[in-house]
Design an enzyme around this catalytic site. Structure first.
Site, PDB file in Angstrom:
ATOM      1  CB  THR A 350      26.930  19.223 -14.430  1.00  0.00           C
ATOM      2  OG1 THR A 350      25.915  20.108 -14.908  1.00  0.00           O
ATOM      3  CG2 THR A 350      28.211  19.473 -15.206  1.00  0.00           C
ATOM      4  CD  GLN A 401      25.812  24.290 -21.070  1.00  0.00           C
ATOM      5  OE1 GLN A 401      24.900  24.172 -21.882  1.00  0.00           O
ATOM      6  NE2 GLN A 401      25.654  24.902 -19.909  1.00  0.00           N
ATOM      7  CG  ASP A 402      29.271  22.445 -18.303  1.00  0.00           C
ATOM      8  OD1 ASP A 402      29.596  23.583 -18.715  1.00  0.00           O
ATOM      9  OD2 ASP A 402      28.484  22.256 -17.368  1.00  0.00           O
ATOM     10  CG  ASP A 425      30.079  28.107 -18.983  1.00  0.00           C
ATOM     11  OD1 ASP A 425      30.557  29.180 -19.395  1.00  0.00           O
ATOM     12  OD2 ASP A 425      28.974  28.023 -18.408  1.00  0.00           O
ATOM     13  CD1 TRP A 483      29.441  28.203 -11.797  1.00  0.00           C
ATOM     14  CD2 TRP A 483      30.978  26.592 -11.730  1.00  0.00           C
ATOM     15  NE1 TRP A 483      28.801  27.041 -11.419  1.00  0.00           N
ATOM     16  CE2 TRP A 483      29.726  26.032 -11.375  1.00  0.00           C
ATOM     17  CE3 TRP A 483      32.095  25.759 -11.781  1.00  0.00           C
ATOM     18  CZ2 TRP A 483      29.575  24.687 -11.049  1.00  0.00           C
ATOM     19  CZ3 TRP A 483      31.946  24.423 -11.469  1.00  0.00           C
ATOM     20  CH2 TRP A 483      30.690  23.889 -11.113  1.00  0.00           C
TER      21      TRP A 483
END
Length: 574
Positions: A350, A401-402, A425, A483
C-alpha cells in the site's frame, strides 16, 4: 473504465473553469522567431519569449501566439498570417506586435525600411487591431548578444550556427538593429499606442550578465547535449528555455507599469511545469528536484499548467516550503497498486503504490488533482502525506480503495474545499487531519475513513461542514472503521447522504475497539443523519469548543492556516 472516469473528471473541471470570469481575454502575438512557439521534437531547447508568456498570467488571459520563424512585418502580411489574426480579434483583446529582426535583412520578400515601409506596416497592425476593438501594443526587437564586431550578426539569425569561431568577442555589447528600434517607438507615439522598449530591457539584462554569463540566455548548447543540435550550437539571437522565461518576465514587468488593466492579471512563479514546452520543465518531479534544499523562510512556488502528468512524484524532506499551484485541469496521475509486482517481483504494498509522496514540511497545494487510476484492484494510493503542516486548497483526490494516506504520525494536515473520492477506507492513516467545506464521495459500498490514531493523541480526523455524497451504486457506507484501536473521527455539521448506514460506525470486527476508538458527530444533516440509530459506542456532541479548527491544528507552534493561509510560521527553527 479508469480512463473513462479520469476523462469525465477532466471534462467536469473544464466545464467549471468556463465560469471563472465573464470572458477570457486573448493576447495575440505577432512577430519573428525570438517570440515564436518552437517545436519540441528531438528535445529542442529553443523557445521564443511568447512561447512561455502564458505562465506569467492568470487563467483570465489566454496567449495565442502567431509569431513565426523568419518573418518580417512584410512577409507576415503577404503570407496571410495577419489576416488570420485579424479575423479572430474580439473587443478587449490585445495584440502584441514585435518585428525588426527580419525586416533588416536584404531579401526582397522580407525587407522593409525604417521610417517608411516598416512604419507603415506597424500602422496597419495598429489600425486594423483597433477597428476590431482590440488593443495594440508595440514592442521593439530584443537585443542580439553581439559582443564585438561581427559583420554576419544579422545573417546568422537564419543559420543557427554550430560554432562562431570566426568572431572574436569583446567587452562591449554592440547594437545590430539601428533605426529599426525607433520605428515602433515613433508609431506608438504618433498613434497613441502603448510601447514597450524590450530592446533596452534585454540589453541591460545581457550587459549585467556579461560576455560569458549572458550565454546562459541564448542557444549556446555544447555538443552532445540535445538531439536537436547534436554538434552543439552557438547562437546569439535565439533564446533557450531559461532565456525566454527571463525575457517574458521583463515584458510582463513592463506591462504591469505601462498597461495596468492587463498588469492586474500578471503572476510570478519560481518555476513553471508545462507539457507544451511553455515552462521551465515538462514534469513536476523535475521542478521539485530543482528546488534548493532547505530553502528557509520563503516559499518556492511552482505553477503546474493544465494537462495530465503521468508520473510518480516524491517531495523529499529537504524540499521544504513548496507551493504547488495548478491551473484548472492540472492532474498528477499514476496507476500503481499494492499487489503489483516491483522490479524484484515483490508486491509494491500500500505504501509503495502512491502517485505522490509528500515528506517535506510546510507543503501547500492548490487546484491540483492527485489521481491513482489503477481501478478497483485493492489498495492504490493517490497521495501519501507525511510532512507536517500540509495544506491542500481546492484539490481533488481520485481513486478507489485507500485514496488518501494521511501517513505521518506527527503530521497536521488541512484540507479546504477539496474533493476526495473512493470506495473502501479512502481516507486513512495516523495523522491529525481537518477537512473543511469538502465533498467526500463514495464510489461504492465501504468505509469513508480508517484512522489509526495513536493512543494519547488529542485528535484524529475532524470534518467541518463537509458533504458526504455517493454514486448510485453506493448504498451501504460507514463513516469510519478503526484501523488501529484508538482511532478518532468526528463529523461536525456535515451533510450526510442516504448512502450512510443508520448505525454509522463499524468496529472492524473487534468489540474491543468499541472501548478505545472515539467516534462522534455534531448536528449532522441529510438523509444519512440518524442519531437515534447510531452505534451505541459513538457520541453525539453537545460542546464542540474543543474541535474548533484553530485548536485542532495548533500543535505546539500555533499553526493556524484558517486565519493565516499558507503563510510560513516565523517562530520555528528550520
Amino acid at each position: 473504465m479508469k480512463k473513462i472516469h479520469l476523462f469525465c473528471v477532466m471534462l467536469a473541471v473544464l466545464f467549471l473553469s468556463a465560469f471563472k470570469s465573464d470572458r477570457v481575454i486573448t493576447i495575440f502575438m505577432i512577430g519573428d522567431s525570438t517570440m515564436a512557439n518552437k517545436t519540441l521534437d528531438a528535445g529542442n531547447l529553443e523557445r521564443g519569449w511568447g512561447h512561455v508568456l502564458g505562465g506569467y498570467f492568470t487563467e483570465d488571459i489566454r496567449v495565442d501566439n502567431h509569431a513565426l520563424n523568419g518573418r518580417s512585418s512584410k512577409s507576415f502580411i503577404d503570407e496571410g498570417h495577419w489576416d488570420e489574426v485579424v479575423s479572430k480579434i474580439k473587443p478587449g483583446d490585445y495584440v502584441f506586435i514585435q518585428f525588426g529582426h527580419n525586416d533588416e535583412k536584404p531579401k526582397p520578400d522580407r525587407h522593409t525600411d525604417p521610417g517608411t515601409t516598416f512604419d507603415e506596416n506597424l500602422r496597419k497592425f495598429v489600425r486594423e487591431t483597433r477597428e476590431k476593438g482590440g488593443i495594440p501594443v508595440l514592442f521593439n526587437s530584443v537585443v542580439r548578444r553581439n559582443f564585438g564586431e561581427n559583420p554576419n550578426a544579422i545573417a546568422a539569425d537564419d543559420f543557427r550556427p554550430e560554432k562562431a569561431d570566426a568572431v572574436e568577442e569583446g567587452d562591449t555589447l554592440i547594437d545590430t538593429h539601428g533605426k529599426y528600434l525607433d520605428s515602433p517607438r515613433n508609431v506608438a507615439k504618433e498613434m497613441g499606442v502603448a510601447f514597450i522598449d524590450l530592446n533596452k530591457a534585454t540589453k541591460e539584462l545581457v550587459e549585467s550578465m556579461g560576455v560569458e554569463g549572458s550565454k546562459k540566455l541564448f542557444m549556446w548548447v555544447p555538443a552532445g547535449v540535445s538531439p536537436a543540435c547534436p554538434k552543439g550550437r552557438q547562437d546569439n539571437t535565439h533564446f533557450n528555455i531559461y532565456g525566454a522565461r527571463q525575457v517574458a518576465k521583463l515584458a510582463v514587468q513592463a506591462i504591469e507599469k505601462q498597461i495596468p488593466e492587463l498588469g492586474k492579471y500578471v503572476r510570478y512563479y519560481d518555476f513553471v511545469v508545462a507539457k507544451d514546452g511553455s515552462g521551465d520543465f515538462f514534469t513536476v518531479q523535475e521542478a521539485i528536484n530543482a528546488v534548493p534544499d532547505f530553502r528557509k523562510n520563503k516559499r518556492t512556488t511552482i505553477l503546474v499548467r493544465k494537462g495530465e502528468y503521468k508520473e510518480r512524484v516524491i517531495i523529499p524532506e529537504c524540499k521544504i516550503n513548496i507551493s504547488l499551484i495548478g491551473e484548472e485541469g492540472a492532474i498528477i496521475t499514476d496507476d500503481n497498486y499494492a499487489s503489483k509486482k516491483n522490479i524484484f517481483g515483490d508486491e509494491m504494498s500500500t505504501s509503495g503504490s502512491s502517485t505522490v509522496y509528500i515528506y517535506a514540511p510546510d507543503f501547500y497545494a492548490e487546484n491540483i488533482t492527485f489521481a491513482n487510476t489503477a481501478g478497483r484492484v485493492g489498495q492504490a494510493v493517490a497521495c501519501f502525506v507525511d510532512g507536517d503542516r500540509a495544506y491542500f486548497k481546492n484539490c481533488r483526490f481520485l481513486g478507489n480503495q485507500d485514496t488518501l494516506y494521511t501517513y505521518g504520525k506527527e503530521s497536521r494536515q488541512y484540507y479546504e474545499n477539496c474533493y476526495i473520492e473512493g470506495t473502501v477506507d479512502f481516507i486513512f492513516g495516523w495523522s491529525t487531519a481537518l477537512f473543511k467545506d469538502c465533498e467526500i464521495r463514495s464510489l461504492g459500498n465501504g468505509y469513508v475513513t480508517a484512522p489509526s490514531t495513536d493512543q494519547g493523541k488529542p485528535y484524529g480526523y475532524v470534518f467541518w461542514n463537509c458533504r458526504l455524497t455517493a454514486d448510485a451504486e453506493a448504498d451501504k457506507v460507514y463513516l469510519s472503521r478503526p484501523w488501529r484501536p484508538y482511532a478518532q473521527a468526528v463529523y461536525i455539521q456535515c451533510e450526510l447522504g442516504k448512502h450512510i448506514v443508520p448505525e454509522g460506525w463499524n468496529n472492524w470486527g473487534k468489540a474491543s475497539n468499541e472501548k478505545t476508538a472515539f467516534y462522534a458527530e455534531y448536528q449532522s444533516t441529510g438523509e444519512g443523519a440518524n442519531p437515534a440509530a447510531r452505534a451505541p459506542y459513538s457520541h453525539q456532541l453537545t460542546d464542540i469548543s474543543k474541535y474548533q479548527p484553530e485548536k485542532v491544528l495548533a500543535g505546539n507552534d500555533g499553526w493556524n492556516p484558517i486565519q493565516n493561509g499558507n503563510a510560513l510560521l516565523t517562530n520555528i527553527k528550520r
